[in-house]
Motif scaffolding. Structure first.
Motif, PDB file in Angstrom:
ATOM      1  N   MET A  13       0.840  -1.183   0.000  1.00 19.17           N
ATOM      2  CA  MET A  13       0.000   0.000   0.000  1.00 19.17           C
ATOM      3  C   MET A  13       0.875   1.233   0.000  1.00 19.17           C
ATOM      4  O   MET A  13       2.032   1.172   0.368  1.00 19.17           O
ATOM      5  N   SER A  14       0.286   2.321  -0.396  1.00 17.47           N
ATOM      6  CA  SER A  14       0.974   3.599  -0.309  1.00 17.47           C
ATOM      7  C   SER A  14      -0.066   4.705  -0.153  1.00 17.47           C
ATOM      8  O   SER A  14      -1.212   4.551  -0.546  1.00 17.47           O
ATOM      9  N   VAL A  15       0.354   5.795   0.445  1.00 16.32           N
ATOM     10  CA  VAL A  15      -0.526   6.937   0.658  1.00 16.32           C
ATOM     11  C   VAL A  15      -0.064   8.050  -0.262  1.00 16.32           C
ATOM     12  O   VAL A  15       1.112   8.421  -0.266  1.00 16.32           O
ATOM     13  N   LYS A  16      -0.985   8.567  -1.051  1.00 12.45           N
ATOM     14  CA  LYS A  16      -0.670   9.619  -2.017  1.00 12.45           C
ATOM     15  C   LYS A  16      -1.504  10.856  -1.724  1.00 12.45           C
ATOM     16  O   LYS A  16      -2.668  10.749  -1.328  1.00 12.45           O
ATOM     17  N   VAL A  17      -0.921  12.017  -1.959  1.00 10.46           N
ATOM     18  CA  VAL A  17      -1.628  13.285  -1.815  1.00 10.46           C
ATOM     19  C   VAL A  17      -1.767  13.913  -3.194  1.00 10.46           C
ATOM     20  O   VAL A  17      -0.776  14.109  -3.893  1.00 10.46           O
ATOM     21  N   ASN A  18      -2.990  14.201  -3.583  1.00 13.55           N
ATOM     22  CA  ASN A  18      -3.250  14.901  -4.836  1.00 13.55           C
ATOM     23  C   ASN A  18      -3.098  16.391  -4.550  1.00 13.55           C
ATOM     24  O   ASN A  18      -3.999  17.017  -3.986  1.00 13.55           O
ATOM     25  N   ALA A  19      -1.962  16.944  -4.932  1.00  9.63           N
ATOM     26  CA  ALA A  19      -1.662  18.344  -4.634  1.00  9.63           C
ATOM     27  C   ALA A  19      -2.672  19.302  -5.257  1.00  9.63           C
ATOM     28  O   ALA A  19      -2.951  20.363  -4.696  1.00  9.63           O
ATOM     29  N   GLY A  20      -3.233  18.935  -6.380  1.00 10.83           N
ATOM     30  CA  GLY A  20      -4.214  19.791  -7.034  1.00 10.83           C
ATOM     31  C   GLY A  20      -5.529  19.876  -6.288  1.00 10.83           C
ATOM     32  O   GLY A  20      -6.254  20.864  -6.395  1.00 10.83           O
ATOM     33  N   ALA A  21      -5.845  18.850  -5.501  1.00  9.67           N
ATOM     34  CA  ALA A  21      -7.096  18.829  -4.747  1.00  9.67           C
ATOM     35  C   ALA A  21      -6.927  19.317  -3.309  1.00  9.67           C
ATOM     36  O   ALA A  21      -7.891  19.736  -2.675  1.00  9.67           O
ATOM     37  N   CYS A  22      -5.711  19.258  -2.798  1.00  7.48           N
ATOM     38  CA  CYS A  22      -5.443  19.635  -1.401  1.00  7.48           C
ATOM     39  C   CYS A  22      -5.634  21.135  -1.207  1.00  7.48           C
ATOM     40  O   CYS A  22      -5.113  21.949  -1.965  1.00  7.48           O
ATOM     41  N   ILE A  23      -6.386  21.499  -0.150  1.00  8.22           N
ATOM     42  CA  ILE A  23      -6.610  22.915   0.156  1.00  8.22           C
ATOM     43  C   ILE A  23      -5.784  23.369   1.366  1.00  8.22           C
ATOM     44  O   ILE A  23      -6.011  24.453   1.898  1.00  8.22           O
ATOM     45  N   MET A  24      -4.847  22.524   1.798  1.00  5.88           N
ATOM     46  CA  MET A  24      -3.942  22.854   2.901  1.00  5.88           C
ATOM     47  C   MET A  24      -4.696  23.199   4.185  1.00  5.88           C
ATOM     48  O   MET A  24      -4.323  24.104   4.912  1.00  5.88           O
ATOM     49  N   CYS A  25      -5.774  22.466   4.463  1.00  2.00           N
ATOM     50  CA  CYS A  25      -6.604  22.764   5.629  1.00  2.00           C
ATOM     51  C   CYS A  25      -5.953  22.358   6.947  1.00  2.00           C
ATOM     52  O   CYS A  25      -6.308  22.870   7.998  1.00  2.00           O
ATOM     53  N   GLY A  26      -5.023  21.397   6.897  1.00  2.00           N
ATOM     54  CA  GLY A  26      -4.323  20.962   8.102  1.00  2.00           C
ATOM     55  C   GLY A  26      -5.042  19.909   8.913  1.00  2.00           C
ATOM     56  O   GLY A  26      -4.629  19.604  10.034  1.00  2.00           O
ATOM     57  N   SER A  40       3.815  21.844   4.608  1.00  2.00           N
ATOM     58  CA  SER A  40       4.673  23.003   4.359  1.00  2.00           C
ATOM     59  C   SER A  40       3.799  24.120   3.799  1.00  2.00           C
ATOM     60  O   SER A  40       2.584  23.983   3.732  1.00  2.00           O
ATOM     61  N   VAL A  41       4.413  25.171   3.391  1.00  2.00           N
ATOM     62  CA  VAL A  41       3.669  26.297   2.838  1.00  2.00           C
ATOM     63  C   VAL A  41       2.994  25.926   1.518  1.00  2.00           C
ATOM     64  O   VAL A  41       1.920  26.426   1.207  1.00  2.00           O
ATOM     65  N   ILE A  42       3.592  25.000   0.766  1.00  2.00           N
ATOM     66  CA  ILE A  42       3.061  24.694  -0.559  1.00  2.00           C
ATOM     67  C   ILE A  42       2.532  23.285  -0.767  1.00  2.00           C
ATOM     68  O   ILE A  42       1.875  23.012  -1.762  1.00  2.00           O
ATOM     69  N   GLU A  43       2.834  22.352   0.175  1.00  2.00           N
ATOM     70  CA  GLU A  43       2.351  20.987  -0.031  1.00  2.00           C
ATOM     71  C   GLU A  43       2.345  20.160   1.248  1.00  2.00           C
ATOM     72  O   GLU A  43       2.913  20.544   2.254  1.00  2.00           O
ATOM     73  N   VAL A  44       1.679  19.011   1.149  1.00  2.00           N
ATOM     74  CA  VAL A  44       1.616  18.050   2.244  1.00  2.00           C
ATOM     75  C   VAL A  44       2.549  16.893   1.901  1.00  2.00           C
ATOM     76  O   VAL A  44       2.524  16.379   0.788  1.00  2.00           O
ATOM     77  N   HIS A  45       3.364  16.498   2.868  1.00  2.00           N
ATOM     78  CA  HIS A  45       4.307  15.400   2.673  1.00  2.00           C
ATOM     79  C   HIS A  45       3.928  14.237   3.580  1.00  2.00           C
ATOM     80  O   HIS A  45       3.722  14.424   4.779  1.00  2.00           O
ATOM     81  N   ILE A  46       3.855  13.048   3.008  1.00  2.00           N
ATOM     82  CA  ILE A  46       3.676  11.828   3.786  1.00  2.00           C
ATOM     83  C   ILE A  46       5.068  11.253   4.017  1.00  2.00           C
ATOM     84  O   ILE A  46       5.788  10.940   3.074  1.00  2.00           O
ATOM     85  N   LEU A  47       5.453  11.118   5.272  1.00  2.00           N
ATOM     86  CA  LEU A  47       6.796  10.673   5.612  1.00  2.00           C
ATOM     87  C   LEU A  47       6.912   9.156   5.601  1.00  2.00           C
ATOM     88  O   LEU A  47       5.910   8.437   5.607  1.00  2.00           O
ATOM     89  N   ASP A  48       8.143   8.675   5.636  1.00  2.00           N
ATOM     90  CA  ASP A  48       8.403   7.235   5.614  1.00  2.00           C
ATOM     91  C   ASP A  48       7.845   6.503   6.835  1.00  2.00           C
ATOM     92  O   ASP A  48       7.646   5.301   6.799  1.00  2.00           O
TER      93      ASP A  48
END
Length: 59
Positions: free
Chosen positions: A1-14, A28-36
């Protein structure tokens, strides 16, 4: 499995980092990162109001 973030859909709501039990999400200021450290539990995907986080299951 893997977790992906669609940057185009993300509204950075937190919403996602607040539910991650292992603190594996950085916003971050511009994107969400899924860590290892991600355990692929899917809680982040469940709380995302935009459906921008997807847990992909490998066959």
């Amino acid at each position: 499995m893997s977790v992906k973030v669609n940057a185009g859909a993300c509204i950075m709501c937190g919403a996602c980092p607040g539910v991650c039990p292992v603190n594996a999400i950085e916003v971050s200021v511009i994107e969400v990162h899924i860590l290892d450290d991600c355990t692929e539990c899917g809680l982040c995907a469940k709380v995302c109001p935009m459906g921008a986080i997807v847990v992909e299951r490998k066959v």
